[in-house]
Scaffold this active site. Structure first.
Site, PDB file in Angstrom:
ATOM      1  N   ASP A 151      -9.445  -6.814  -5.391  1.00 41.86           N
ATOM      2  CA  ASP A 151      -8.200  -7.560  -5.130  1.00 41.86           C
ATOM      3  C   ASP A 151      -7.877  -7.616  -3.644  1.00 41.86           C
ATOM      4  OD1 ASP A 151      -6.707  -7.279  -8.135  1.00 41.86           O
ATOM      5  OD2 ASP A 151      -8.150  -5.736  -7.591  1.00 41.86           O
ATOM      6  N   PHE A 152      -8.386  -6.674  -2.870  1.00 39.81           N
ATOM      7  CA  PHE A 152      -8.085  -6.672  -1.443  1.00 39.81           C
ATOM      8  C   PHE A 152      -9.094  -7.511  -0.657  1.00 39.81           C
ATOM      9  CE2 PHE A 152      -6.745  -2.054  -2.490  1.00 39.81           C
ATOM     10  CZ  PHE A 152      -5.643  -2.520  -3.193  1.00 39.81           C
ATOM     11  N   HIS A 195      -4.161  -5.486  -8.812  1.00 39.22           N
ATOM     12  CA  HIS A 195      -5.094  -4.358  -8.710  1.00 39.22           C
ATOM     13  C   HIS A 195      -6.109  -4.357  -9.841  1.00 39.22           C
ATOM     14  CE1 HIS A 195      -2.252  -2.922  -5.736  1.00 39.22           C
ATOM     15  NE2 HIS A 195      -2.941  -1.831  -5.510  1.00 39.22           N
TER      16      HIS A 195
HETATM   17  C1  LIG Z   1      -4.914  -4.926   1.746  1.00 37.37           C
HETATM   18  C2  LIG Z   1      -4.829  -3.611   1.082  1.00 37.37           C
HETATM   19  N1  LIG Z   1      -5.726  -2.661   1.404  1.00 37.37           N
HETATM   20  C3  LIG Z   1      -5.663  -1.447   0.830  1.00 37.37           C
HETATM   21  C4  LIG Z   1      -4.702  -1.158  -0.099  1.00 37.37           C
HETATM   22  C5  LIG Z   1      -4.646   0.221  -0.754  1.00 37.37           C
HETATM   23  N2  LIG Z   1      -3.517   0.987  -0.200  1.00 37.37           N
HETATM   24  C6  LIG Z   1      -2.322   1.007  -0.797  1.00 37.37           C
HETATM   25  S1  LIG Z   1      -1.189   1.888   0.067  1.00 37.37           S
HETATM   26  C7  LIG Z   1      -2.326   2.263   1.258  1.00 37.37           C
HETATM   27  C8  LIG Z   1      -1.946   3.140   2.422  1.00 37.37           C
HETATM   28  C9  LIG Z   1      -0.785   2.611   3.162  1.00 37.37           C
HETATM   29  O1  LIG Z   1      -0.473   3.482   4.206  1.00 37.37           O
HETATM   30  P1  LIG Z   1       0.870   3.252   5.022  1.00 37.37           P
HETATM   31  O2  LIG Z   1       0.951   1.823   5.434  1.00 37.37           O
HETATM   32  O3  LIG Z   1       0.941   4.254   6.090  1.00 37.37           O
HETATM   33  O4  LIG Z   1       2.037   3.476   3.944  1.00 37.37           O
HETATM   34  P2  LIG Z   1       2.335   4.803   3.147  1.00 37.37           P
HETATM   35  O5  LIG Z   1       1.617   4.732   1.844  1.00 37.37           O
HETATM   36  O6  LIG Z   1       1.898   5.948   3.973  1.00 37.37           O
HETATM   37  O7  LIG Z   1       3.809   4.766   2.947  1.00 37.37           O
HETATM   38  C10 LIG Z   1      -3.556   1.701   0.964  1.00 37.37           C
HETATM   39  C11 LIG Z   1      -4.761   1.857   1.784  1.00 37.37           C
HETATM   40  C12 LIG Z   1      -3.811  -2.188  -0.443  1.00 37.37           C
HETATM   41  N3  LIG Z   1      -2.867  -2.021  -1.362  1.00 37.37           N
HETATM   42  N4  LIG Z   1      -3.877  -3.389   0.172  1.00 37.37           N
END
Ligand SMILES: Cc1ncc(C[n+]2csc(CCOP(=O)(O)OP(=O)(O)O)c2C)c(N)n1
Ligand SMILES: Cc1ncc(C[n+]2csc(CCOP(=O)(O)OP(=O)(O)O)c2C)c(N)n1
Ligand SMILES: [Mg+2]
Ligand SMILES: [Mg+2]
Lengths: 337, 355, 337, 355
Positions: free
Chosen positions: A79-80, A123
């Site tokens: 999905d990403f 997802h």
């Molecule tokens: C484009 C995309 N890549 C990867 C993900 C998987 N993912 C969900 S939350 C996240 C981490 C986000 O980190 P941050 O922006 O610091 O927010 P936090 O969760 O720490 O609040 C990831 C890699 C996603 N949802 N969308």
């Protein structure tokens, strides 16, 4: 032979490929933790965490592949990949052709895909049909640990671009991560196909060729064509159909592209009834491609498709109804009688 | 500040002249109908291209954008197959599959791409491979200033720093993005932006070849030693416009003609019974006038920034003449051969046609 | 009725829609110059140039649409949309559903598409098949000025997401910009369909409904199904086929999604022979979808597809051979005899 | 520096308590198997959420990320339909189509998205609409620090500045991106990065609600007056880990158990006959140890940064007790109703099942 889980088998095969060839490297978000076994074996230079920069790190994989490495770029969930779609549509699919055949792009794009565990419409997609639309993009999704290992080995050793999709319902890693399987209060037993999550894997590993389907069950009345978890749903449906005196063949394609045209046509000629079961969207995908193959070949057959008709809803019962479940397959198969 | 150590003014001038002659030959071929589709020339960027490319050799790799002819020429690409490719011949560098936007030369190695901003991440990938397979080798990404608003390019700055890669990002700032004045759609300062990612930054006037050489040298040396990626900001000018046939250039060269084409429908639209307010329409006129004035100014004032002219000043006249004569002979020879190989092709060689 | 050129008709219709509704705005790269007539009429607040940030400005269009505007977001060429694909795949196609039907996304995505003028494999794609795969994404590509105007009006006034593709060979603006038509030394006369580039447009404008095909030529022996420039190539092919005594129908779909299923089935039942002519890639697209419709409906028909089989090469003669030209259509149609 | 003008300490505390109680209720419901799939709680972010949301009303819009429950609660979203949605009920806010990652409330208006980085450009679009339709109204984008490496978010900073839009970008910096320590994959300094786009920047400790309130207020006031977009960097901590069931949290809470699961295959792999050098493997151990140590430190030291505890200190004990009691009653009432509406659902309500 040894018994492995689905995700374990993939990492095992990738580890073998990395051991055979020093130029195989892997990167993606959180891969050092998710694939900690590979990190422990090969060290941090060959197993790298990336920032959340899908476009850049996919394009970087293409650049690295053209400069001599064999990168396995992990996009967490398929999905990403739309965030980085240009890397597939405009680069990975095109650069060999643009070079006039002078430059290969030996790249594997690895990603989780698929649903059934309630993770919502962003997802749980598979997108394999749209991916296979672009030139030179091989797309596979194994349904068993043995195929998972064999296809990963082939993917890494191929000089072409291969999108390797691991089904999230089958992967112990993803089901734990994404479905919250670490709590004792939920159970996916009624949804998880046992032959998909664990099974025998031949040792030494045997590569599974791209574009070779396999018959999971032989029947004479109707052919159910699918891949990934869909292949297991077809097996369940076949079981149910027996009770109504219908003997179904189940063809597990394993690759969306290249598509095993011969196997499809042979089955279609045999049973004269084809149900394509696709966890991807109904338009722009596998169901249409198979219909076109049949018509082009002039094989007269009855045909139905069981696919995802729209956004996958979040609520478990709505999600279940929206995915190609066994009940939907049975109904479709019976209608072809 | 004299000329930088290791700088070969004659060699640099020779390389710039060669680039300019090849670009001019292709521009002429385009006008003659021999180059199909678009052609984005690198005329005006020779100082940057030579200043950077002079430091490269062997397995040093390049990720190029749509103005890729000159860097390829600078790395010694074969003129004949290069020009044949741009003209769409099966005898071209890429058998006619690439055209000028996707020239690919694995022997250099260098690859161009037509999607704005991809040179950054592609070079990052090359750098990962170079660091592993050819230690000491760098990867260079060439891009424009407008490309810096493309997310994946910014992502690649971050990646290069986080992974401490041997990459050099070269920003050729000609102030324009096709017909858009980049400053109108860009926030903050681009050099500060690059610096904020942790890149080592240098800024030069791109027509001053010796300055480009010195700054690029510092950044490339750092990168080769594993000290991390760099960013070179170099100003330049695009006298030919965005691509051949650029409507803004047409406007500047033939204001009357272009006004006759564009004017009446615009006036008719502005006078439509329904539409924006008078204020909206005045604002529209202001936007267009401002853009036109900026273009006119750039195309006169900035045209003086010609790197070839500047490079000439660093040499004695005799050397200049010698270099120009020999390069001209070389390029003309290649052009003649290529033109005769192509023959005449008003219909782009489509024999069947459709009607 | 008045005679307009293709691109002019689109901007005229957009201008009418902007005049009717103050909330219609448009942005994209270079739109102030390319659509200078709209700028002159509505001012710079409603006609905005963007930076080269396709992802952000497409997502911004979605945000603006949900916050009360009706944005027409221009992605220059559809080939650049993959850079921003997530905006389509994960957002525009999903947000109404995610909201439980409580929130509309009245967005138009406008882009040039298509080839025949030698702009290489990254500037001549159509991608309409893959776009139509995602839920709730309407996709149109007009073949005449009248349809161009009528479909643009419909698109802007629709509460749904519409991808509006203008064919670059038909648009005077793009052919000038991209093909270098400003020089006198090249001519596209042998490639440009005269009925596509200029024609009568009804005044006041008449909206063309989404999902309604039109029969351009009625014949009884074979049906050629296409849209965009493909519809004109089918007309050329039909002309040629007459000489061999074959009378072809030409069905111009106008919309890829929704697809005019009834029109396709009716034609198929009538002629029993269907050639789908598609300027998109052969897999994951329109040709498969039509095959699936035919098989699902049990309409027995002979079928062939003429589409783009791989990367579109740059060299004019290679490009011409790779696109669905009239010769290829004629050959395919004759093979169905 | 006393409390900022207009800051209502009691109201802010009430809002933080309410958020915390709703989050805790959902975390518990997740553990009970009532919340399907993932749940990313906003526990630890209440200071930021309240400090920002206190300034919003009416048509001020919000673009949210995967930690969206608290900002919605802060804007007065209905607790029952919100919780029902997160549990996957057709009586939920979005009829069971959204789940917690895509909560959409057009009445606020606020929309969440699960693709990292999209809140930025979505808020930019909202701001264009607000500026036209509801002058003086702002759009707020919430995102994490790791999201700042997503190209489209950086693109949206640029757009907001270039178009001078009324947007506030709120970066909630908890230092982690799932299991990755953000600093390991990030170049330069994030505040400098934001500033380099021309955004007005403020930086605060996110647990200090009064500081958040003051800084957010300054940026929002500026934006409302047409002075351009702002960026608020606020530190915070995620005591529950990335999502419920986070393996790193499991490791910290039950090191022995997790080690028993992870250890043997890793040791087996490290001992494989073929593989990296001894140096590679030592480097791997170092990478993992360092990450583990960082997690352990953050989960002890940073846990003291609890905004709710801090907010409590700004009030008299009697007020605290009163607020907590009334919020607890309110939330518990809602939870009881929601739980009874859901019934027991070990199988997630899939009646048919597949086997
Ligand atoms: C484009 C995309 N890549 C990867 C993900 C998987 N993912 C969900 S939350 C996240 C981490 C986000 O980190 P941050 O922006 O610091 O927010 P936090 O969760 O720490 O609040 C990831 C890699 C996603 N949802 N969308
Ligand atoms: C993703 C993408 N968007 C848009 C375009 C169209 N385009 C080609 S070049 C260009 C302008 C690039 O400007 P800049 O980066 O400053 O380079 P310059 O042309 O000025 O050298 C644009 C918008 C493209 N090729 N790719
Ligand atoms: Mg520029
Ligand atoms: Mg974080």
């Amino acid at each position: 032979m040894t018994v492995m889980r689905y995700g374990q088998a993939i990492d095992f095969a990738l580890g073998e490929a990395m051991a055979r060839n020093d130029n195989v490297v892997t990167w993606g978000e959180d891969v050092r933790l998710i694939h900690r076994d590979l990190l422990a074996r090969f060290g941090p230079e060959r197993v790298r965490d990336t920032s959340i920069s899908e476009s850049a790190f996919l394009y970087a994989g293409i650049g690295a592949a053209m400069a001599g490495l064999r990168p396995v770029v992990e996009i967490m969930l398929i999905d990403f990949l739309p965030v980085a779609w240009s890397g597939i549509a405009n680069a990975a699919s095109k650069f060999r052709d643009f070079s006039g055949g002078r430059w290969e792009v030996p790249l594997v794009v690895r990603a989780g895909c698929g649903g059934w565990y309630t993770d919502g419409g962003q997802h749980e997609q598979t997108l394999w049909g749209q991916l296979s639309a672009y030139p030179n993009i091989n797309v596979v999704c194994p349904s068993t640990p043995a195929d998972a290992a064999g296809l990963m080995l082939t993917a890494v050793e191929s000089d072409e671009v291969v999108v390797f999709l691991e089904h999230q319902l089958l992967s112990e890693q993803w089901i734990d991560f994404l479905a919250g399987n670490s709590r004792t209060t939920v159970s996916f037993d009624h949804l998880v196909p046992p032959d998909g999550v664990e099974g025998e894997v031949p040792l030494p590993l045997e590569p599974v060729p791209l574009g070779q389907a396999v018959i999971r069950r032989d029947g004479s009345d109707v052919t159910l064509v699918s891949l990934g978890v869909g292949a297991h749903r077809c097996m369940e449906a076949a079981q149910v159909l027996t009770a109504s005196g219908i003997e179904a063949s189940v063809l597990d394609l394993r690759s969306v592209y290249p598509l095993d045209k011969d196997a499809v046509l042979e089955e279609a000629r045999k049973t004269g009834r084809v149900v394509v079961v696709d966890e991807d969207y109904v338009r722009g995908g596998l169901t249409g491609e198979i219909a076109a193959l049949l018509l082009e070949a002039g094989v007269t057959t009855r045909y139905a498709r069981v696919a995802v008709e729209g956004t996958i809803p979040f609520a478990p019962h709505l999600e279940y109804a929206a995915l190609p479940n066994a009940e939907r397959i049975v109904t479709a198969a019976k209608r072809l009688e | 500040m004299g000329l930088p150590a290791g700088f070969d003014a004659a060699g640099a001038y020779r390389a710039m002249v060669r680039m300019r002659l090849v670009e001019e030959a292709l521009v002429e071929a385009w006008a003659d109908g021999l180059v199909p589709g678009e052609y984005h020339s690198g005329i005006g960027e020779e100082g940057i291209n030579v200043g950077v490319v002079s430091h490269l050799s062997g397995r040093d790799s390049m990720a190029l954008d749509h103005r890729n002819t000159s860097p390829l020429v600078g790395r010694g690409a074969d003129l004949r197959t290069l020009m044949l490719e741009v003209m769409g011949s099966e005898d071209g560098l890429n058998r006619g599959w690439a055209g000028h936007m996707h020239l690919m030369d694995p022997d250099i190695p260098a690859a161009a791409d037509g999607i704005v901003g991809t040179s950054g991440p592609l070079a990052v990938g090359q750098a990962v491979a170079n660091a592993r397979l050819y230690p000491g080798r760098v990867a260079v990404a060439f891009h424009g200033e407008a490309a810096m608003n493309q997310g994946m390019l910014m992502e690649s700055y971050n990646m290069a720093v986080a992974w401490n890669l041997p990459v050099l990002f070269v920003c050729k700032d000609n102030k324009w993005s096709i017909t858009t004045y980049s400053a109108e759609v860009t926030g903050g300062d681009l050099v500060e932006r690059a610096r904020s990612f942790g890149l080592a930054v240098e800024q030069v006037g791109g027509n001053r070849i010796e300055d480009v050489y010195r700054a690029a040298g510092r950044l490339i040396t750092r990168a080769r030693r594993g000290k991390g990626p760099g960013f070179l900001h170099a100003s330049c000018h695009r006298p030919g416009g965005h691509f051949e046939g650029d409507p803004i250039v047409r406007l500047l060269h033939n204001p009357r003609g272009q006004a006759e084409e564009w004017g009446p429908p615009m006036i008719q639209n502005a006078r439509a019974k329904t539409g924006g307010s008078r204020g909206d329409q005045l604002a529209a006129v202001k936007v267009l006038t401002k853009r036109g004035a900026r273009a006119a100014r750039d195309y006169t004032v900035r045209a003086r920034m010609d790197p070839v002219r500047h490079g000439r000043r660093l040499l004695e006249q005799a050397a200049v003449d010698r270099i120009e004569a020999s390069e001209r002979q070389d390029v003309e020879q290649a052009v003649t051969e290529v033109r005769s190989a192509m023959g005449s092709r008003a219909t782009f060689g489509v024999s069947g046609g459709t009607r």
